[in-house]
Design an enzyme around this catalytic site. Structure first.
Site, PDB file in Angstrom:
ATOM      1  N   GLY A 198      42.725  41.305  39.632  1.00 26.00           N
ATOM      2  CA  GLY A 198      43.740  42.346  39.519  1.00 26.00           C
ATOM      3  C   GLY A 198      44.322  42.763  40.868  1.00 26.00           C
ATOM      4  CB  SER A 212      45.781  38.241  42.486  1.00 20.86           C
ATOM      5  OG  SER A 212      44.511  37.777  42.308  1.00 20.86           O
ATOM      6  CG  ASP A 257      48.153  31.997  45.120  1.00 20.65           C
ATOM      7  OD1 ASP A 257      49.102  32.073  44.313  1.00 20.65           O
ATOM      8  OD2 ASP A 257      47.061  32.566  44.960  1.00 20.65           O
ATOM      9  CG  HIS A 282      46.830  33.223  41.217  1.00 22.20           C
ATOM     10  ND1 HIS A 282      46.531  33.625  42.499  1.00 22.20           N
ATOM     11  CD2 HIS A 282      46.202  34.105  40.406  1.00 22.20           C
ATOM     12  CE1 HIS A 282      45.766  34.700  42.449  1.00 22.20           C
ATOM     13  NE2 HIS A 282      45.552  35.014  41.195  1.00 22.20           N
TER      14      HIS A 282
HETATM   15  C1  4AZ Z   1      41.172  37.230  41.146  1.00 18.33           C
HETATM   16  O1  4AZ Z   1      40.603  36.822  40.138  1.00 18.33           O
HETATM   17  C2  4AZ Z   1      40.406  37.339  42.422  1.00 18.33           C
HETATM   18  N1  4AZ Z   1      36.963  38.216  45.943  1.00 18.33           N
HETATM   19  C3  4AZ Z   1      41.020  37.858  43.554  1.00 18.33           C
HETATM   20  C4  4AZ Z   1      40.313  37.971  44.733  1.00 18.33           C
HETATM   21  C5  4AZ Z   1      39.000  37.575  44.790  1.00 18.33           C
HETATM   22  C6  4AZ Z   1      38.376  37.064  43.668  1.00 18.33           C
HETATM   23  C7  4AZ Z   1      39.092  36.942  42.480  1.00 18.33           C
HETATM   24  C8  4AZ Z   1      38.263  37.702  46.083  1.00 18.33           C
HETATM   25  O2  4AZ Z   1      42.349  37.531  41.115  1.00 18.33           O
END
Ligand code: 4AZ
Length: 251
Positions: free
Chosen positions: A194, A196, A92, A42
């Site tokens: 951020g 991710s 993902d 993603h």
């Molecule tokens: C994001 O938006 C995201 N709390 C990544 C991890 C989590 C929430 C949002 C987990 O990339």
């Protein structure tokens, strides 16, 4: 990362930062072999063109340059999982093949090093304390979008079954078998926007293994809403097929 503490890159030397050219910091990633960074599918929502990305290793701060530590790469292959489903984050996972301006892959130093991939289908014990790291948001209220410095924290792993039963059963996005969850007992530490693409690692027999890719969650550090992670051990064959590498347990 919400909560936790600042982490010198030397303590998580497999952490990669992925930048979108002209846009800035995009996502985290993990160095699994000298030429390969594993991240989340993603992360490439806005562009699937490999030319649009720059990857850094050995970076302590996202808006500082320390040439004595960091290594910069262009992306020679961008592989997003063929069955990534953007509606529910299933599969993902994505791979980046990297090369520097001299045609080389990552050079091992104190700030740059590969992580181990665990054997197929083997998970760490649920309940175990795992470490997550990234340059993502440090609070939901703060104006500051991302952390200046790399941060890390501990979270405890929760199986997909238990996470679905106890937390996400009625959520609009159902969990799949390609996911697991992790949360801190106080709900005060978590991954956030951020982070991710970055790593969830667990130490076994003195080695750090990559079990999860930071993927999604309902908000951040919110009670009864664990972070959700891509289950890396479901993808050993996919990773081997696309990288041509078959054994990763070397570190
Ligand atoms: C994001 O938006 C995201 N709390 C990544 C991890 C989590 C929430 C949002 C987990 O990339």
């Amino acid at each position: 990362i919400i909560g936790g503490y600042r982490s010198p890159i030397e303590s998580q030397p497999w952490v990669a930062s992925i930048f979108r050219k002209k846009r800035g910091f995009d996502c985290g990633g993990t160095l699994i072999a000298p030429c390969w960074v594993l991240t989340a599918a993603h992360c490439f929502l806005y562009s699937q063109r490999k030319e649009d990305y720059t990857v850094y290793l050995g970076k302590n701060a996202i808006n500082e340059t320390d040439l004595s530590k960091e290594q910069m790469f262009t992306v020679t292959k961008l592989m997003i999982h063929e069955r990534y489903e953007s509606e529910n984050y299933n599969n993902d996972i994505a791979l980046l093949q990297i090369v520097n301006s001299k045609g080389q892959c990552a050079q091992r130093t104190s700030s740059v090093r590969t992580v181990c991939l665990p054997p197929a289908k083997q998970m760490m014990p649920y309940g175990a304390a795992c470490k997550i790291s990234g340059y993502g948001r440090v609070s939901l209220s703060s104006e500051l979008k991302y952390s200046q410095y790399l941060k890390e924290t501990y979270v405890n792993a929760i199986s997909q079954i238990a996470c679905d039963r106890d937390y996400y059963g009625k959520h609009e996005i159902p969990l799949t078998d390609n996911m697991f969850c992790a949360a801190s007992p106080t709900w005060k530490e978590d991954a956030c926007q951020g982070d991710s693409g970055g790593p969830l690692v667990y130490e076994q027999n003195g080695r750090m293994f990559l079990f999860g890719i930071i993927s999604w969650g309902d908000q951040c550090a919110t009670e009864l809403k664990p972070g959700v992670y891509t289950k890396v051990t479901n993808y050993n064959k996919w990773i081997a097929k696309h990288t041509g590498l078959h054994s990763f347990t070397t570190g």
